[in-house]
Design an enzyme around this catalytic site. Sequence first.
Site, mmCIF file in Angstrom:
data_model
loop_
_atom_site.group_PDB
_atom_site.id
_atom_site.type_symbol
_atom_site.label_atom_id
_atom_site.label_comp_id
_atom_site.label_asym_id
_atom_site.label_seq_id
_atom_site.Cartn_x
_atom_site.Cartn_y
_atom_site.Cartn_z
ATOM 1 N N LYS A 78 -9.092 38.056 2.335
ATOM 2 C CA LYS A 78 -9.292 38.133 1.542
ATOM 3 C C LYS A 78 -8.076 38.012 0.151
ATOM 4 O O LYS A 78 -7.840 39.471 0.180
ATOM 5 C CB LYS A 78 -10.860 38.529 1.587
ATOM 6 C CG LYS A 78 -12.029 39.743 0.127
ATOM 7 C CD LYS A 78 -12.309 38.373 -0.307
ATOM 8 C CE LYS A 78 -12.834 38.719 -1.166
ATOM 9 N NZ LYS A 78 -12.699 37.708 -2.713
ATOM 10 N N LYS A 114 -3.202 36.717 0.246
ATOM 11 C CA LYS A 114 -2.963 36.385 -1.477
ATOM 12 C C LYS A 114 -2.075 35.926 -1.717
ATOM 13 O O LYS A 114 -1.930 35.121 -0.843
ATOM 14 C CB LYS A 114 -2.372 38.065 -1.735
ATOM 15 C CG LYS A 114 -2.377 38.584 -3.397
ATOM 16 C CD LYS A 114 -3.390 39.257 -3.872
ATOM 17 C CE LYS A 114 -3.384 39.629 -5.209
ATOM 18 N NZ LYS A 114 -4.367 40.489 -5.426
ATOM 19 N N THR A 198 -13.454 45.592 -11.711
ATOM 20 C CA THR A 198 -11.552 46.732 -11.040
ATOM 21 C C THR A 198 -11.339 47.947 -12.146
ATOM 22 O O THR A 198 -11.624 48.964 -11.847
ATOM 23 C CB THR A 198 -11.004 45.832 -10.724
ATOM 24 O OG1 THR A 198 -11.050 45.100 -10.129
ATOM 25 C CG2 THR A 198 -9.743 46.840 -10.594
ATOM 26 N N ASN A 229 -7.697 41.538 -17.997
ATOM 27 C CA ASN A 229 -8.991 41.830 -16.653
ATOM 28 C C ASN A 229 -9.068 43.820 -16.913
ATOM 29 O O ASN A 229 -10.275 44.132 -17.355
ATOM 30 C CB ASN A 229 -9.242 41.181 -15.707
ATOM 31 C CG ASN A 229 -10.828 41.907 -15.511
ATOM 32 O OD1 ASN A 229 -10.537 42.774 -14.275
ATOM 33 N ND2 ASN A 229 -11.747 40.934 -14.739
ATOM 34 N N SER A 357 -16.194 41.808 -4.791
ATOM 35 C CA SER A 357 -15.653 40.360 -4.047
ATOM 36 C C SER A 357 -17.074 40.355 -2.382
ATOM 37 O O SER A 357 -17.507 39.389 -2.779
ATOM 38 C CB SER A 357 -14.428 39.840 -3.832
ATOM 39 O OG SER A 357 -13.513 39.681 -4.845
HETATM 40 P P1 NAD Z 1 -4.481 39.617 -16.149
HETATM 41 O O1 NAD Z 1 -3.754 38.565 -16.077
HETATM 42 O O2 NAD Z 1 -5.778 39.994 -16.490
HETATM 43 O O3 NAD Z 1 -3.693 41.072 -17.313
HETATM 44 C C1 NAD Z 1 -2.456 41.403 -16.374
HETATM 45 C C2 NAD Z 1 -1.940 41.944 -18.594
HETATM 46 O O4 NAD Z 1 -1.024 42.424 -18.067
HETATM 47 C C3 NAD Z 1 -2.083 41.706 -19.650
HETATM 48 O O5 NAD Z 1 -2.772 41.960 -20.774
HETATM 49 C C4 NAD Z 1 -0.394 40.933 -19.996
HETATM 50 O O6 NAD Z 1 0.008 40.253 -20.683
HETATM 51 C C5 NAD Z 1 -0.153 42.610 -19.333
HETATM 52 N N1 NAD Z 1 1.666 42.990 -18.821
HETATM 53 C C6 NAD Z 1 2.156 41.583 -17.840
HETATM 54 N N2 NAD Z 1 3.693 42.232 -17.911
HETATM 55 C C7 NAD Z 1 3.098 43.075 -18.714
HETATM 56 C C8 NAD Z 1 4.587 44.199 -19.120
HETATM 57 N N3 NAD Z 1 5.922 43.515 -18.680
HETATM 58 N N4 NAD Z 1 4.472 45.233 -19.934
HETATM 59 C C9 NAD Z 1 3.487 45.824 -20.585
HETATM 60 N N5 NAD Z 1 2.498 44.749 -19.864
HETATM 61 C C10 NAD Z 1 2.331 43.781 -18.820
HETATM 62 O O7 NAD Z 1 -4.005 40.829 -14.559
HETATM 63 P P2 NAD Z 1 -5.408 41.616 -14.652
HETATM 64 O O8 NAD Z 1 -6.447 40.932 -13.323
HETATM 65 O O9 NAD Z 1 -5.767 42.352 -14.878
HETATM 66 O O10 NAD Z 1 -4.326 42.438 -13.162
HETATM 67 C C11 NAD Z 1 -3.614 43.897 -13.454
HETATM 68 C C12 NAD Z 1 -2.817 44.266 -12.284
HETATM 69 O O11 NAD Z 1 -4.439 43.987 -12.090
HETATM 70 C C13 NAD Z 1 -2.199 43.152 -11.329
HETATM 71 O O12 NAD Z 1 -1.124 44.201 -10.892
HETATM 72 C C14 NAD Z 1 -3.473 42.842 -10.502
HETATM 73 O O13 NAD Z 1 -2.413 42.695 -9.030
HETATM 74 C C15 NAD Z 1 -4.329 44.159 -10.046
HETATM 75 N N6 NAD Z 1 -5.724 44.176 -9.862
HETATM 76 C C16 NAD Z 1 -5.989 43.110 -10.038
HETATM 77 C C17 NAD Z 1 -7.494 42.980 -9.952
HETATM 78 C C18 NAD Z 1 -8.356 42.083 -10.266
HETATM 79 O O14 NAD Z 1 -9.901 41.902 -10.118
HETATM 80 N N7 NAD Z 1 -8.753 41.079 -11.688
HETATM 81 C C19 NAD Z 1 -8.527 44.019 -8.631
HETATM 82 C C20 NAD Z 1 -6.758 44.294 -8.368
HETATM 83 C C21 NAD Z 1 -6.318 44.714 -8.818
#
Ligand code: NAD
Length: 432
Positions: A78, A114, A198, A229, A357
């Site tokens: 997952k 992943k 999250t 997000n 999830s």
């Molecule tokens: P997203 O695409 O919604 O948001 C990512 C954010 O990071 C955006 O605001 C983007 O502009 C910013 N970003 C990217 N590069 C950057 C930089 N160099 N400096 C500053 N900001 C930067 O993604 P998300 O779903 O919010 O995921 C963010 C993190 O959380 C990732 O590491 C992801 O693996 C982890 N995560 C996400 C989930 C989920 O349910 N979406 C669950 C667990 C972990």
Amino acid sequence: MPAKEVRDGKEITNPYLIVQQLIERACQTLELQEGVFDILKKPKRIMKVSIPVRRDNGDVVNYTGMRAQHTDILGPTKGGVRFHPNVNEDEVIALSMWMSLKAAIVGIPFGGGKGGIIVNPEEMSEREIEELSRGFIRELEPIMGPERDIPAPDVNTSPQIMGWMLDEFDRLRGRNVPGFITGKPLIIGGSEGRIEATGRGVVMTIQEAAKRLDLELTGMKAVIQGFGNVGSITAKYLHEAGVKVIAVTDAKGGAMDENGLDIQALISYMTEHKSVKGFSDSKDLSNEELFRLDCDILVPAALENQITGENAGDIKAKIVAEAANGPTTPEGTRILEEKGVFIIPDILCNSGGVTVSYFEWVQNAMHYAWKEDEVLEKLEDKMTTAFKVVYDMKEAKQVRMREAAYLLGVGRLAQAMKARGWIKNWEMPIDC
Ligand code: NAD
């Protein structure tokens, strides 16, 4: 596998190597036989695919996608699918390994998976992104399914993209398979509370940490890197918990207000402008400046390798809540721990996403939908229990939170191996 590589002029540590080292150390502390590490140090399966997409200008472009399945000893694999130009095999494998550990820590019957596509979605139209998403599923369909491997959103992927992916999978199978994917829109079987899960989970772990550290959250100052997000929802619920979110950054810039940002207005601004940069009369700031700010809580919620040996010394926060996966390098961790910073490790901190999830998958299997309150109550129960068992492990083994989380995650995977008859004569060091 190189330990370091240079990307965008910055030296980064290979996340696959980092997670391998942490798992190896946990195996040694748990006195597990060598074979256990040999199984856990690499994915069970990795598949790379080519996805040709016809661009709006008539050109055909061949994109590379991939999916890593780490281990299915606890259940079907997952994990999310990421659309990003820096996606690579080692990163996807590391992320799948973190997923296995998260599921083990939070106590849900999933293995780690992943996926990703090497692409900058900002340069594509909606039609092109839809074609790319459908192509990804067409190529990977043979190794996916609700009892096999279940995708979800990650960086730059949304509920709408999950909807297209589900539709493609249903067409290929010739029937409805809602449990194939999570994080999909509510109307086609998504779960209440999934989009926010999250970030909500991150805030729940911060609340648990504050209790253990005897700190009052109300009036504390927080800064957040990443306002997608996870970052934006974390900001919203920190604000509701009485924390002042004074600064955020994203890939394009930042916004800062010493008196606390208006989070609801910032979310509306970001939705419209696709960045927080230029918000109201707030001050713009870089990641470097963000990390140096005087604050109580720092939430990295963007990408890997952000807190490093170079900037960890400047961090003033008491709590670092790793909402992103792998945001802190080993050197960054060492410096923070020496300074007495309380790190809520990624595999605990952001496990709310995979937890809801799981609830979505369960609801799909039951053909029934829970109300939001019910989902949240179950999420809170899972997150506070997970925090407690990691903390208990930390106390029992006199280690830091990250090491405790790895001991718990690896230990539970070893317990599953023992139950399956793969290993004998081994006991988990604490009762959990
Ligand atoms: P997203 O695409 O919604 O948001 C990512 C954010 O990071 C955006 O605001 C983007 O502009 C910013 N970003 C990217 N590069 C950057 C930089 N160099 N400096 C500053 N900001 C930067 O993604 P998300 O779903 O919010 O995921 C963010 C993190 O959380 C990732 O590491 C992801 O693996 C982890 N995560 C996400 C989930 C989920 O349910 N979406 C669950 C667990 C972990």
